[in-house]
Design an enzyme around this catalytic site. Sequence first.
Site, PDB file in Angstrom:
ATOM      1  N   GLY A   1       2.109   1.129 -10.461  1.00  0.00           N
ATOM      2  CA  GLY A   1       1.805   1.112  -9.037  1.00  0.00           C
ATOM      3  C   GLY A   1       0.582   1.946  -8.761  1.00  0.00           C
TER       4      GLY A   1
ATOM      5  N   ASP B   1       5.710   2.044   4.176  1.00  0.00           N
ATOM      6  CA  ASP B   1       5.412   1.004   3.192  1.00  0.00           C
ATOM      7  C   ASP B   1       6.676   0.216   2.862  1.00  0.00           C
ATOM      8  OD1 ASP B   1       3.787  -0.527   1.594  1.00  0.00           O
ATOM      9  OD2 ASP B   1       3.870   0.823  -0.136  1.00  0.00           O
TER      10      ASP B   1
END
Length: 991
Positions: free
Chosen positions: A672, A815
């Site tokens: 990520g 998020d």
Amino acid sequence: MSTAGLLCLLLCLLFPSSSSSADELEILLNLATALQSSLSSSPFASWTPDSPLCSFAGVTCNSNGSVIEIDLSSKHLSGELPLDSICQLRSLEKLAFGYNSLHGILSNGLSGCTGLRYLDLANNQFNGPVPDLSTLVELRYLYLNNSVLSGTFPWGSLTAMTNLVTLSVGDNLFDSSPFPEQILSLRHLNWLYMSNSSIGGEIPPAIGGLTELINLELSDNTLTGEIPPEIGNLTNLWQLELYNNSLTGRLPVGLRNLTKLELFDASMNNLNGDLSELRFLTNLVSLQLFMNGFSGGVPAEFGEFRKLVNLSLYTNMLTGPLPQKLGSWAEFDFIDVSENFLTGPIPPDMCKQGKMKELLMLQNGFTGEIPATYGDCKTLKRFRVSNNSLSGSVPGGIWGLPSLNIIDVATNRLEGPITADIANARSLGQLFVSNNQLSGHLPHEISMAGSLVAIDLSHNKFSGEIPSTMGELKKLGSLNIDNNKFSGSIPDGLGSCTSLSDVNMAQNFLSGEIPPSIGSLPVMNSLNLSNNKLSGQIPSTLSSLRLSLLDLSHNLLTGPIPHSLLVEAYKGSFAGNPGLCSSEAVAITFRRCPSTSHLSKNTRTFIICLIVGIVFLMTLLGIFLYMHRKEEKRENYSLKEESWDVKSFSVLSFTEDEILNSIKPENLIGKGASGNVYKVALPNGKELAVKHIWRSGPPGDRRSGYWKGRRMSSPMLGRSAYGKSREFESEVETLSSIRHVNVVKLYCSITSEDSSLLVYEYLPKGSLWDQLHMGVGGGGKTELDWDARYEVALGAAKGLEYLHHGCERPVIHRDVKSSNILLDEFLKPRIADFGLAKIVQTDGSKDSTHLIAGTHGYIAPEYGYSSKVNEKSDVYSFGVVLMELVTGKRPIEPEFGEKNDIVNWVSSQLKTRARVLGLVDSRIPDPLREEALKVLKIAILCTAALPAQRPTMRSVVQMLEGAEPCKFVRVFIEKDDSGKAALVTEPAKLT
């Protein structure tokens, strides 16, 4: 033949067979048993065995007493239609069950209705395919539209129906196919409805041979290519509907021949060229060509059309003026020519007949004054002329139109006041007049417009006091009056506007104190009172507000700043107020408030010097230790050679070395923006997930944030590598304080100088994204049925509800997305990845407040105009996740079109019931689609464009609990140990 034989023959000819009548009676009674009606007066009340069947409601017989028609349309019927039985009525010519709630699969029993001339099964809830219709050779009228039918339509069956007059099969879920050529042989067709029936390819030129057509509807399909010129041969057309396809090219030459055309809609295509072919269609009643690429002028002949009542041409490239007589002949209904390049004055007589409802002309180049005639248009509901070059005063009557729900005249050159007429605007919800030169006092009568939700008077020349009665606007949610000349005090009554969430009074001449009542507003999100002459102290009540924006700068405020407002997020919020002070030492520098301490001046000076000296020495010591450790680093780097600091948040069943030894490529399970994720299998069988975050990039990596001591920025993240350190600290701070079954558990953090490790519980089924869109997870392929999807939705909602409402200080995740919802072995969800999380009113660092946080497709629209957001942004993102669960689609799909996402796509499909049902993932069984639509409704609420219109996560959880799938029960008899029979029930899974 004997006399007795002749008599018997005569009786048989004169009277129908009693056995035949008995058979038809039995068929009708069986039909009444199979169906139910929700009407208080059932249509079957007259269907009794002792009544003549020809007296049954909805039943018609011929002269022989045989049933020839059954018409039970719009009778609120439900149940499955026994077609096999019905088609045993040998004389049946008409069968009409339209507009009911019939369900089930249409059987091939229709093949027995060989004499049928009229068949209407439209607007029901059938499922499965359309059966073979080839035996219905006498059929004239066929209605199957909007009945949730699927599969491949048997187009070949139509070839035998040579006398077919009406074919209506639109709004179903048929398999995609090109335009069916079989239709082109039906020369007697006068009504063809095939909208939303999955027809693709080009419109065949041979359609021009269906010269008896009066209605042709092919909208909501995937048709391509140009409109064939042969369509000009259909001179009997009354309606032509082609909207929402992918048609290209110009309007064909010959379209002018359709002089009987009254309704024409070719909007939402890729058509271009001018509108000159339409100037001959003098019978037009409604013309809709919006969202194309038409250019040139609006034909002057439109001003002479005596029947035209609807004109919608918005989002094209049209130029020049509008005909000044436009809409003056008939009872004109609405005009929308927004987003073009039109010029000249507004036609004055479109409401001449007093019926107009909508005048929408925004974003053009219209000039001149707003015609005074519209001040008398009592039926007008929407008046929008913003973003033009209009001048003069707004006619007084417009302010007080009783049906108007929006006045939008923003961004023009208008002058004059808002008049007292606004007292009559009882339906007005939105008042947008910004960016003009309007002036005068705001009339106190505005408080009588009790439906007002949004007021924007910004960037004008209004003066005088704000009416003290503004507090009577109980529905008001947004009040923007910045950049005017308002003076006097802020009305204390504003504290009664309990829906108020956005207030901007900046750049005025307001004076007096800030009313403490503002601090009691429950949904206040943004408060800007900067650049005024406000005085007195900052009310302590403001501390209770959870504001994404607070600006009190450049006033005359004095006294201490409330402690809870002394955070980095509000660093510039108090500038230009020299009289403000701080009662304690904080990160934000303010003058210290006068102390009540009795220490002497020399003592205070000594203490300050001592503190400064200690800080200086500690800084030098820190620098020395840092440089010393840097010097001791070896050239070859490994995790085990670093010095690690372990901070645990629960009892640990593993050691630091077990974690460090597992950080190797073969254990990598994910990557990520903030780091890599590894799977760690402990000797005791326990599995963990470890996120490895480099604070400055791995040693030796020239792309890292540090290389040979030089600070660099990350092109991916748009901020310096220091940001990763902040993300790590944010995630640790957030997760270490959270204990919830639906939030991922953090066991400990392990930090060194250059990198950090976060040790979580391991979730074997991977992420919701994997399961929905990849069909895989850490535990292999799993098909998510609707029950599992619902449980994931509810669990994730409860996790977010805890973050927003259950923590000591609300946590905004920022998020939320399906890849950040992880699933355990039982598919129970956990909210994960808090690298962007923000604890309200405590973490307001510059990077975090100006970072566009989130992921494309999930980002709430307010990020486009404000980087300071609140919990409602999480709600929007969660709404996108709900749409993924219901539709099975990704947030961004090629089929949505350029610049569109799943939210826009879902919105575009909310036109017919069939299209709405078509939104549901095909992997969800038909009986559960209604259950899924309940969740889709919640998703639509969550993704409202305005944050104030979205529900809280607490409300979302309540709504989801109310949308729990129906639990079907299986009932059976079972003997207990004594042999006694007992009735037993248990849940039965619906498949």
